[in-house]
Design an enzyme around this catalytic site. Structure first.
Site, PDB file in Angstrom:
ATOM      1  N   LYS A  14       0.829  -1.219   0.000  1.00 32.10           N
ATOM      2  CA  LYS A  14       0.000   0.000   0.000  1.00 32.10           C
ATOM      3  C   LYS A  14       0.864   1.270   0.000  1.00 32.10           C
ATOM      4  O   LYS A  14       0.597   2.192  -0.757  1.00 32.10           O
ATOM      5  CB  LYS A  14      -0.914   0.051   1.234  1.00 32.10           C
ATOM      6  CG  LYS A  14      -1.902  -1.080   1.336  1.00 32.10           C
ATOM      7  CD  LYS A  14      -2.911  -0.837   2.441  1.00 32.10           C
ATOM      8  CE  LYS A  14      -2.336  -0.859   3.853  1.00 32.10           C
ATOM      9  NZ  LYS A  14      -1.783  -2.168   4.271  1.00 32.10           N
ATOM     10  N   ARG A  89      -9.945   0.652   8.496  1.00 31.01           N
ATOM     11  CA  ARG A  89      -9.543  -0.710   8.834  1.00 31.01           C
ATOM     12  C   ARG A  89     -10.671  -1.471   9.520  1.00 31.01           C
ATOM     13  O   ARG A  89     -10.500  -2.657   9.835  1.00 31.01           O
ATOM     14  CB  ARG A  89      -8.340  -0.667   9.779  1.00 31.01           C
ATOM     15  CG  ARG A  89      -6.991  -0.832   9.063  1.00 31.01           C
ATOM     16  CD  ARG A  89      -5.925  -0.675  10.118  1.00 31.01           C
ATOM     17  NE  ARG A  89      -4.700  -1.362   9.860  1.00 31.01           N
ATOM     18  CZ  ARG A  89      -3.604  -0.780   9.348  1.00 31.01           C
ATOM     19  NH1 ARG A  89      -3.642   0.462   8.936  1.00 31.01           N
ATOM     20  NH2 ARG A  89      -2.480  -1.467   9.236  1.00 31.01           N
ATOM     21  N   ARG A 128      11.238  -6.867   5.441  1.00 33.49           N
ATOM     22  CA  ARG A 128      11.162  -5.429   5.676  1.00 33.49           C
ATOM     23  C   ARG A 128      11.700  -5.082   7.067  1.00 33.49           C
ATOM     24  O   ARG A 128      12.367  -4.077   7.253  1.00 33.49           O
ATOM     25  CB  ARG A 128       9.711  -4.950   5.529  1.00 33.49           C
ATOM     26  CG  ARG A 128       9.567  -3.436   5.627  1.00 33.49           C
ATOM     27  CD  ARG A 128       8.158  -2.980   5.325  1.00 33.49           C
ATOM     28  NE  ARG A 128       7.284  -3.113   6.476  1.00 33.49           N
ATOM     29  CZ  ARG A 128       5.969  -2.820   6.462  1.00 33.49           C
ATOM     30  NH1 ARG A 128       5.407  -2.424   5.343  1.00 33.49           N
ATOM     31  NH2 ARG A 128       5.242  -2.947   7.549  1.00 33.49           N
ATOM     32  N   ARG A 134      11.009  -0.988  12.265  1.00 31.18           N
ATOM     33  CA  ARG A 134       9.678  -0.959  12.884  1.00 31.18           C
ATOM     34  C   ARG A 134       9.550  -2.073  13.911  1.00 31.18           C
ATOM     35  O   ARG A 134       9.756  -3.247  13.607  1.00 31.18           O
ATOM     36  CB  ARG A 134       8.587  -1.123  11.800  1.00 31.18           C
ATOM     37  CG  ARG A 134       8.270   0.166  11.100  1.00 31.18           C
ATOM     38  CD  ARG A 134       7.197   0.008  10.057  1.00 31.18           C
ATOM     39  NE  ARG A 134       5.955  -0.580  10.547  1.00 31.18           N
ATOM     40  CZ  ARG A 134       4.824  -0.564   9.856  1.00 31.18           C
ATOM     41  NH1 ARG A 134       4.787   0.029   8.665  1.00 31.18           N
ATOM     42  NH2 ARG A 134       3.734  -1.116  10.340  1.00 31.18           N
ATOM     43  N   ARG A 145      -0.869  -9.055  13.541  1.00 29.85           N
ATOM     44  CA  ARG A 145      -1.410  -8.026  12.643  1.00 29.85           C
ATOM     45  C   ARG A 145      -2.205  -8.664  11.521  1.00 29.85           C
ATOM     46  O   ARG A 145      -3.241  -8.136  11.103  1.00 29.85           O
ATOM     47  CB  ARG A 145      -0.270  -7.174  12.068  1.00 29.85           C
ATOM     48  CG  ARG A 145       0.315  -6.211  13.097  1.00 29.85           C
ATOM     49  CD  ARG A 145       1.713  -5.775  12.742  1.00 29.85           C
ATOM     50  NE  ARG A 145       1.776  -4.977  11.529  1.00 29.85           N
ATOM     51  CZ  ARG A 145       2.879  -4.843  10.787  1.00 29.85           C
ATOM     52  NH1 ARG A 145       4.003  -5.461  11.131  1.00 29.85           N
ATOM     53  NH2 ARG A 145       2.861  -4.094   9.728  1.00 29.85           N
TER      54      ARG A 145
HETATM   55  P1  AMP Z   1       0.422   0.456   9.114  1.00 31.77           P
HETATM   56  O1  AMP Z   1       1.629   1.306   8.979  1.00 31.77           O
HETATM   57  O2  AMP Z   1      -0.716   0.912   8.240  1.00 31.77           O
HETATM   58  O3  AMP Z   1       0.719  -1.014   8.944  1.00 31.77           O
HETATM   59  O4  AMP Z   1      -0.099   0.625  10.617  1.00 31.77           O
HETATM   60  C1  AMP Z   1       0.706   0.253  11.729  1.00 31.77           C
HETATM   61  C2  AMP Z   1      -0.164   0.135  12.955  1.00 31.77           C
HETATM   62  O5  AMP Z   1      -0.801   1.395  13.239  1.00 31.77           O
HETATM   63  C3  AMP Z   1      -1.322  -0.857  12.857  1.00 31.77           C
HETATM   64  O6  AMP Z   1      -0.901  -2.176  13.141  1.00 31.77           O
HETATM   65  C4  AMP Z   1      -2.281  -0.310  13.911  1.00 31.77           C
HETATM   66  O7  AMP Z   1      -1.850  -0.630  15.217  1.00 31.77           O
HETATM   67  C5  AMP Z   1      -2.109   1.182  13.748  1.00 31.77           C
HETATM   68  N1  AMP Z   1      -3.078   1.725  12.753  1.00 31.77           N
HETATM   69  C6  AMP Z   1      -2.796   2.296  11.553  1.00 31.77           C
HETATM   70  N2  AMP Z   1      -3.914   2.664  10.910  1.00 31.77           N
HETATM   71  C7  AMP Z   1      -4.945   2.336  11.734  1.00 31.77           C
HETATM   72  C8  AMP Z   1      -6.362   2.432  11.638  1.00 31.77           C
HETATM   73  N3  AMP Z   1      -6.952   2.946  10.554  1.00 31.77           N
HETATM   74  N4  AMP Z   1      -7.103   1.976  12.679  1.00 31.77           N
HETATM   75  C9  AMP Z   1      -6.524   1.470  13.774  1.00 31.77           C
HETATM   76  N5  AMP Z   1      -5.214   1.313  13.917  1.00 31.77           N
HETATM   77  C10 AMP Z   1      -4.408   1.744  12.921  1.00 31.77           C
END
Ligand code: AMP
Length: 190
Positions: A14, A89, A128, A134, A145
Site C-alpha cells: 500500500k 480498517r 522489511r 519498525r 497483525r
Molecule cells: P500500518 O503502517 O498501516 O501497517 O499501521 C501500523 C499500525 O498502526 C497498525 O498495526 C495499527 O496498530 C495502527 N493503525 C494504523 N492505521 C490504523 C487504523 N486505521 N485503525 C486502527 N489502527 C491503525
C-alpha cells in the site's frame, strides 16, 4: 476529486503504491500508520497510547483514529483528492469516513484491494523488518497483525462491493506492473 482507498493486508504494498499514485495524480496522501509513528517519535501523549496498541499488533480504537483522520483531512487545502492508506480498517471507520466526506460534499471514488497471499505477506514483512526499524515487523507481531487484518479489516471488501467501489488488484509480481494496473483503473474514473 479522486478519493481513493488503497486497501490490503500489512505488507501488500500500500505504502509503495500510494507514493507512486501521489506522484502520478498529484493527490494528498494520508497514511494513518505514518501519522501514528510520527506521534510516537515526537513522544506525544497520543504517540504513547498508540505505541501500546501498535506493539501488540492491535488496532487503535476507532474514535481516536477517526478524530485523527478528520484533523489531517481538514489540513488539506485545494486538494485534488486523497489517497487513504491504512484507513479505514474497520466497518465503523468506513462508515465514519463516508459521513466525513459527505459532509464535505465528497465521496470515495474507488477502493483498490491489493491482494497478496498470506505466506508472501509474512516473508515480505520479515524482510522489511531487517531494515525498517519498525518494532511491529517481527514474526510474532506480524502474525497478530495479519489475524487482525483477516478478522476486522477483511469485512470491508464486501462493504465496498455493496458500495459499488471495489476493485481487485493482483498485488503479487512486478511492482511497476502493479502500478500500471492501478493507474489504468484510476484513469478510467478520471
Ligand atoms: P500500518 O503502517 O498501516 O501497517 O499501521 C501500523 C499500525 O498502526 C497498525 O498495526 C495499527 O496498530 C495502527 N493503525 C494504523 N492505521 C490504523 C487504523 N486505521 N485503525 C486502527 N489502527 C491503525
Amino acid at each position: 476529486m479522486l478519493n481513493i482507498v488503497i486497501f490490503g493486508a500489512p505488507g501488500s504494498g500500500k505504502g509503495t503504491q500510494s507514493e507512486r499514485i501521489v506522484e502520478r495524480f498529484g493527490l494528498n496522501h494520508i497514511s494513518t500508520g505514518d501519522v501514528l509513528r510520527a506521534e510516537i517519535k515526537n513522544g506525544t501523549e497520543l504517540g504513547k497510547l498508540a505505541k501500546s496498541y501498535i506493539d501488540e499488533g492491535q488496532l487503535i480504537p476507532d474514535d481516536l483514529m477517526i478524530n485523527i483522520l478528520a484533523d489531517v483531512l481538514d489540513s488539506f487545502k485545494d486538494s485534488k483528492g486523497v489517497i487513504f492508506d491504512g484507513f479505514p480498517r474497520t466497518i465503523n471507520q468506513a462508515e465514519e469516513l463516508k459521513k466525513m466526506l459527505a459532509a464535505r460534499g465528497q465521496e470515495i471514488t474507488l477502493m483498490l484491494d491489493l491482494n497478496v497471499p498470506e505466506e508472501e505477506l509474512v516473508e515480505r514483512l520479515i524482510n522489511r523488518g531487517k531494515s525498517s526499524g519498525r518494532a511491529d515487523d517481527n514474526e510474532e507481531t506480524i502474525r497478530k497483525r495479519l489475524d487482525v487484518y483477516y478478522s476486522q479489516t477483511c469485512p470491508l471488501i464486501d462493504w465496498y462491493k455493496v458500495e459499488g467501489k471495489y476493485c481487485l488488484i493482483e498485488g503479487q509480481g512486478e511492482m511497476n506492473k502493479i502500478t500500471e494496473m492501478i493507474c489504468e483503473q484510476i484513469n478510467i474514473l478520471k
